[in-house]
Structure formats: structure tokens, C-alpha cells
Design a protein around this motif. Sequence first.
Motif, PDB file in Angstrom:
ATOM      1  N   VAL A   5      10.625 -66.033  30.982  1.00 53.74           N
ATOM      2  CA  VAL A   5       9.548 -64.375  31.851  1.00 53.74           C
ATOM      3  C   VAL A   5       8.588 -64.688  31.100  1.00 53.74           C
ATOM      4  O   VAL A   5       8.734 -64.581  29.731  1.00 53.74           O
ATOM      5  N   CYS A   6       7.517 -64.438  31.640  1.00 59.43           N
ATOM      6  CA  CYS A   6       6.076 -63.893  30.885  1.00 59.43           C
ATOM      7  C   CYS A   6       5.726 -63.111  31.089  1.00 59.43           C
ATOM      8  O   CYS A   6       6.373 -62.344  32.136  1.00 59.43           O
ATOM      9  N   ARG A   7       5.499 -62.108  30.234  1.00 60.92           N
ATOM     10  CA  ARG A   7       4.537 -60.770  29.914  1.00 60.92           C
ATOM     11  C   ARG A   7       3.576 -60.715  29.244  1.00 60.92           C
ATOM     12  O   ARG A   7       3.691 -61.383  28.002  1.00 60.92           O
ATOM     13  N   ILE A  50      -0.460 -63.033  26.625  1.00 56.48           N
ATOM     14  CA  ILE A  50       0.858 -63.159  27.504  1.00 56.48           C
ATOM     15  C   ILE A  50       1.531 -64.376  26.822  1.00 56.48           C
ATOM     16  O   ILE A  50       1.587 -65.281  25.755  1.00 56.48           O
ATOM     17  N   ILE A  51       2.718 -63.960  26.206  1.00 55.83           N
ATOM     18  CA  ILE A  51       4.302 -63.996  25.651  1.00 55.83           C
ATOM     19  C   ILE A  51       4.887 -64.384  26.490  1.00 55.83           C
ATOM     20  O   ILE A  51       5.367 -63.914  27.817  1.00 55.83           O
ATOM     21  N   PRO A  59      11.271 -64.786  22.397  1.00 55.48           N
ATOM     22  CA  PRO A  59       9.739 -65.694  22.791  1.00 55.48           C
ATOM     23  C   PRO A  59      10.134 -66.829  22.266  1.00 55.48           C
ATOM     24  O   PRO A  59      10.412 -67.279  20.920  1.00 55.48           O
ATOM     25  N   ILE A  60       9.304 -67.974  23.081  1.00 58.97           N
ATOM     26  CA  ILE A  60       9.926 -69.249  22.733  1.00 58.97           C
ATOM     27  C   ILE A  60       8.335 -69.388  23.154  1.00 58.97           C
ATOM     28  O   ILE A  60       7.834 -70.965  22.026  1.00 58.97           O
ATOM     29  N   GLY A  61       7.182 -68.645  22.940  1.00 58.23           N
ATOM     30  CA  GLY A  61       5.532 -68.929  22.688  1.00 58.23           C
ATOM     31  C   GLY A  61       4.994 -67.662  23.314  1.00 58.23           C
ATOM     32  O   GLY A  61       5.315 -66.921  24.115  1.00 58.23           O
ATOM     33  N   SER A  76       0.333 -71.560  21.156  1.00 56.16           N
ATOM     34  CA  SER A  76       1.294 -72.291  20.162  1.00 56.16           C
ATOM     35  C   SER A  76       2.967 -72.005  20.936  1.00 56.16           C
ATOM     36  O   SER A  76       2.886 -70.752  21.535  1.00 56.16           O
ATOM     37  N   ILE A  77       3.338 -72.584  21.426  1.00 53.01           N
ATOM     38  CA  ILE A  77       4.899 -72.882  21.877  1.00 53.01           C
ATOM     39  C   ILE A  77       5.798 -73.669  20.535  1.00 53.01           C
ATOM     40  O   ILE A  77       5.797 -74.424  19.906  1.00 53.01           O
TER      41      ILE A  77
END
Length: 142
Positions: A5-7, A50-51, A59-61, A76-77
Motif C-alpha cells: 500500500v502506498c500513502r 510517499i511511503i 514500512p518497507i520503502g 530507499s527500499i
Amino acid sequence: MKDFVCRDISDRDFPFMNQMLLEALADSIPHDSSGQILSKDDFKNRITGIIIESTNHIPIGAAWVQRNRFATLFISILPEYRHRGIGTLLLEKLYAKLAANGITEIFLSVHNQNIIAINLYKKQGWVVMENDTEFIQMKLEL
């Protein structure tokens, strides 16, 4: 990408983003003894981003632009999530957000040995402005 999911970035992401920067840039940029690279003032006033997180909200990136004299890109990821198209997704979402906010050009610096990132940026329309012995400076017009 249904597992992610992006937010928009929020205040709760400040520690995660600092950690990502520390891991990626610890030897390259100054930070204080607490390990802080971003200041809370910078975070609240100069960052748009964006996260991406797992469906369980971890969070992964992140991809963000810090606006000072120029709008500078950071991405960064977490290593275990790389090479899955997440960087492309993050950047596309960020470009749309920046364009909607009136930002027309962004810049980045990438280590010249990071061929995967360089190829991604070139594929997305970034152009090389300067190439020194260690880093490549690039620009993208939105």
C-alpha cells in the motif's frame, strides 16, 4: 503489487526515514550523535513523499523530495523488498504528487556503481548533469 500500500508520508514516518538514510548514506553525509540526518523541522516543512508498506502497515520503502535550494530526491527500499518493481511504483506515485504541487524539476545524486538505480532513472527520463569519480548528478523535468 497488491501486497503493498502506498500513502503520503506522515509524522509517524520520521524514524523510519532517518533509519533508511542512515543505512544508505551513513559515511557520506553528516549527522548528529543521535543518528539523526533529517531534522524534525525539515521533515515538517520541506519534505514531500510517499511511503510504501506491507498490508500489515509495516514500512518497507520511501521516496521523497527535500526542498531546499533545489528539490532533491531520496529513495530507499529495505533490501529484502528490492527488485520487485517497488522503486518504480514509488517514483511514479511521487512524480504525480510533485507535479500536482507545482514542482517542475527534481535532482538526485547516485553512486556511479549503482547501475540498477542509474538504469531505472534513465528509463524514467532522468538526464546526467555531472559524472565525477564517485557520484552521478541527475535531473528530471516533470
